[in-house]
Design a protein around this motif. Structure first.
Motif, mmCIF file in Angstrom:
data_model
loop_
_atom_site.group_PDB
_atom_site.id
_atom_site.type_symbol
_atom_site.label_atom_id
_atom_site.label_comp_id
_atom_site.label_asym_id
_atom_site.label_seq_id
_atom_site.Cartn_x
_atom_site.Cartn_y
_atom_site.Cartn_z
ATOM 1 N N ARG A 59 -90.709 65.290 -47.292
ATOM 2 C CA ARG A 59 -92.114 64.745 -46.905
ATOM 3 C C ARG A 59 -91.875 63.096 -47.247
ATOM 4 O O ARG A 59 -92.425 62.262 -46.805
ATOM 5 C CB ARG A 59 -93.063 65.244 -47.921
ATOM 6 N N TRP A 60 -91.139 62.976 -48.221
ATOM 7 C CA TRP A 60 -90.920 61.514 -48.739
ATOM 8 C C TRP A 60 -90.036 60.924 -47.812
ATOM 9 O O TRP A 60 -90.379 59.382 -47.037
ATOM 10 C CB TRP A 60 -90.086 61.404 -49.874
ATOM 11 N N GLY A 91 -90.019 61.492 -44.277
ATOM 12 C CA GLY A 91 -91.085 61.211 -43.124
ATOM 13 C C GLY A 91 -91.976 60.219 -43.544
ATOM 14 O O GLY A 91 -92.168 59.240 -42.637
ATOM 15 N N ALA A 92 -92.420 59.906 -44.824
ATOM 16 C CA ALA A 92 -93.239 58.794 -44.882
ATOM 17 C C ALA A 92 -92.486 57.474 -44.882
ATOM 18 O O ALA A 92 -93.188 56.434 -44.702
ATOM 19 C CB ALA A 92 -94.018 58.800 -46.430
ATOM 20 N N ARG A 93 -91.174 57.470 -45.411
ATOM 21 C CA ARG A 93 -90.556 56.238 -45.568
ATOM 22 C C ARG A 93 -90.228 55.772 -43.940
ATOM 23 O O ARG A 93 -90.338 54.715 -43.451
ATOM 24 C CB ARG A 93 -89.075 56.175 -46.223
ATOM 25 N N LEU A 94 -89.940 56.876 -43.200
ATOM 26 C CA LEU A 94 -89.781 56.575 -41.728
ATOM 27 C C LEU A 94 -91.003 56.048 -40.955
ATOM 28 O O LEU A 94 -90.890 55.000 -40.191
ATOM 29 C CB LEU A 94 -89.159 57.598 -40.953
ATOM 30 N N ARG A 98 -84.228 61.457 -61.803
ATOM 31 C CA ARG A 98 -85.579 61.177 -61.950
ATOM 32 C C ARG A 98 -86.399 60.759 -60.878
ATOM 33 O O ARG A 98 -87.628 61.193 -60.696
ATOM 34 C CB ARG A 98 -85.760 60.317 -63.092
ATOM 35 N N THR A 99 -85.792 60.198 -59.845
ATOM 36 C CA THR A 99 -86.557 59.600 -58.845
ATOM 37 C C THR A 99 -86.778 60.595 -57.630
ATOM 38 O O THR A 99 -87.562 60.302 -56.846
ATOM 39 C CB THR A 99 -85.763 58.364 -58.425
ATOM 40 N N ARG A 100 -86.049 61.616 -57.617
ATOM 41 C CA ARG A 100 -86.315 62.792 -56.699
ATOM 42 C C ARG A 100 -87.639 63.082 -56.791
ATOM 43 O O ARG A 100 -88.013 63.985 -55.834
ATOM 44 C CB ARG A 100 -85.139 63.854 -56.893
ATOM 45 N N ALA A 101 -88.402 63.400 -57.975
ATOM 46 C CA ALA A 101 -89.630 64.029 -58.161
ATOM 47 C C ALA A 101 -90.606 63.081 -57.467
ATOM 48 O O ALA A 101 -91.847 63.572 -57.445
ATOM 49 C CB ALA A 101 -89.855 64.117 -59.433
ATOM 50 N N ALA A 102 -90.244 61.779 -57.156
ATOM 51 C CA ALA A 102 -91.333 60.771 -56.733
ATOM 52 C C ALA A 102 -91.764 61.268 -55.170
ATOM 53 O O ALA A 102 -90.817 61.626 -54.444
ATOM 54 C CB ALA A 102 -90.755 59.467 -56.845
#
Length: 320
Positions: free
Chosen positions: A5-6, A8-11, A316-320
């Motif tokens: 999901r992250w 896809g949002a970045r793309l 820790r950034t993987r949960a964002a």
């Protein structure tokens, strides 16, 4: 684990960014006084009859409304067609394909040199805050940031010409795969010039993070356990200072890809910057649009890669 999901949002954000860049460049180009006709004919364009001007406008494809031109450009890009150069008639894809490897190699070598020296000097200064080595290193970084690249580049070319009779090769660019020595003779000096400001920025960030991390509680604990200074430096201080360094390096590398115009002119390198400069001078709209779009794609890709590195370095950034 990769968050789809992250991603896809970045793309999606990347596509919107590229579309915005395309529209802005398209509008700005056509807002500049003059066009391909005046660029190619100069003052003689004033002697054209209305019929001749209309014929040339149709030939260059600038007789249509802006919206129609923009839609035609976007449609072509969607099908992998960047159009044809208005001045040479060559494929923009082909022109960019020849220039891109030069700029990428220049940017990569500059980034490698700048990052290596920046981190090394930053650790040297941060491990001895307030001492002579710290003051000297910080002073050198300020000088590196203060000197404009075109001034430094001109000075380097002048010095090399007078002392070693070295002159930038205005002939054919020698790829690295053909001759390492020939390639380095063309690409090393401009890379060193670009690496100066790059290293200065990395050095200041590295020093700041090193000093901050060196005072953290977990570092004191590691020292209290009797770990060697080298292990404390690499496993505890530098490892946790990596994210800001990666951020700065990624941003600077993106700027290098589009900011080599002056250096490529000074050192006669047939890269993207020189291609863009010539196209703007000739009001060659397809070449300018194609070049800027490719640079924007690379910039967005580098930023996406940096974000992915965050998630690898810091879980820790993987949960964002």
């Amino acid at each position: 684990m990769l968050n789809w999901r992250w991603l896809g949002a970045r793309l999606l954000g990347a596509l919107i960014t590229l579309l915005g860049v395309t529209v802005v460049v398209f509008v700005v180009l056509r807002a500049i006084p003059g066009n391909a006709i005046t660029a190619s004919l100069g003052v003689e364009s004033g002697t054209l009859t209305p019929a001749q001007r209309a014929s040339l406008e149709h030939f260059y494809g600038i007789d249509k409304p802006w919206f129609a031109q923009l839609w035609g450009w976007i449609s072509g890009v969607a099908h992998g067609d960047l159009g044809l150069s208005l001045t040479s008639g060559q494929s923009v894809t082909g022109l960019v394909g020849k220039a891109l490897p030069v700029t990428v190699e220049l940017a990569v070598l500059s980034a490698v040199i700048g990052t290596a020296f920046g981190v090394l000097l930053g650790v040297l200064a941060g491990s001895r805050p307030g001492r002579a080595s710290d003051s000297l290193t910080q002073g050198a970084s300020l000088v590196g940031l203060a000197i404009p690249e075109f001034v430094l580049g001109t000075a380097v070319v002048t010095l090399l010409a007078e002392a070693f009779h070295y002159f930038p090769d205005t002939g054919t660019f020698v790829p690295l795969t053909r001759s390492v020595a020939g390639n380095m003779s063309q690409i090393l000096y401009p890379s060193l010039v670009l690496a100066v400001a790059f290293a200065a920025n990395v050095m200041r960030t590295t020093r700041s993070e090193y000093v901050e991390m060196a005072e953290a509680d977990y570092v004191r604990t590691a020292r209290g356990k009797g770990l060697s200074p080298g292990r404390v430096r690499t496993s505890h201080i530098l490892r946790n200072a990596t994210i800001p360094i990666v951020t700065l390096t990624g941003i600077q590398f993106g700027y290098l890809l589009g900011g080599t115009v002056i250096i490529e002119q000074i050192f006669a390198l047939p890269g993207m910057g020189r291609l863009l400069f010539t196209a703007i001078s000739n009001r060659d709209y397809p070449v300018v649009q194609g070049t800027v779009l490719v640079i924007a794609v690379l910039f967005v890709f580098v930023n996406l890669l940096v974000d992915l590195l965050y998630r690898i370095i810091d879980p820790r950034t993987r949960a964002a």
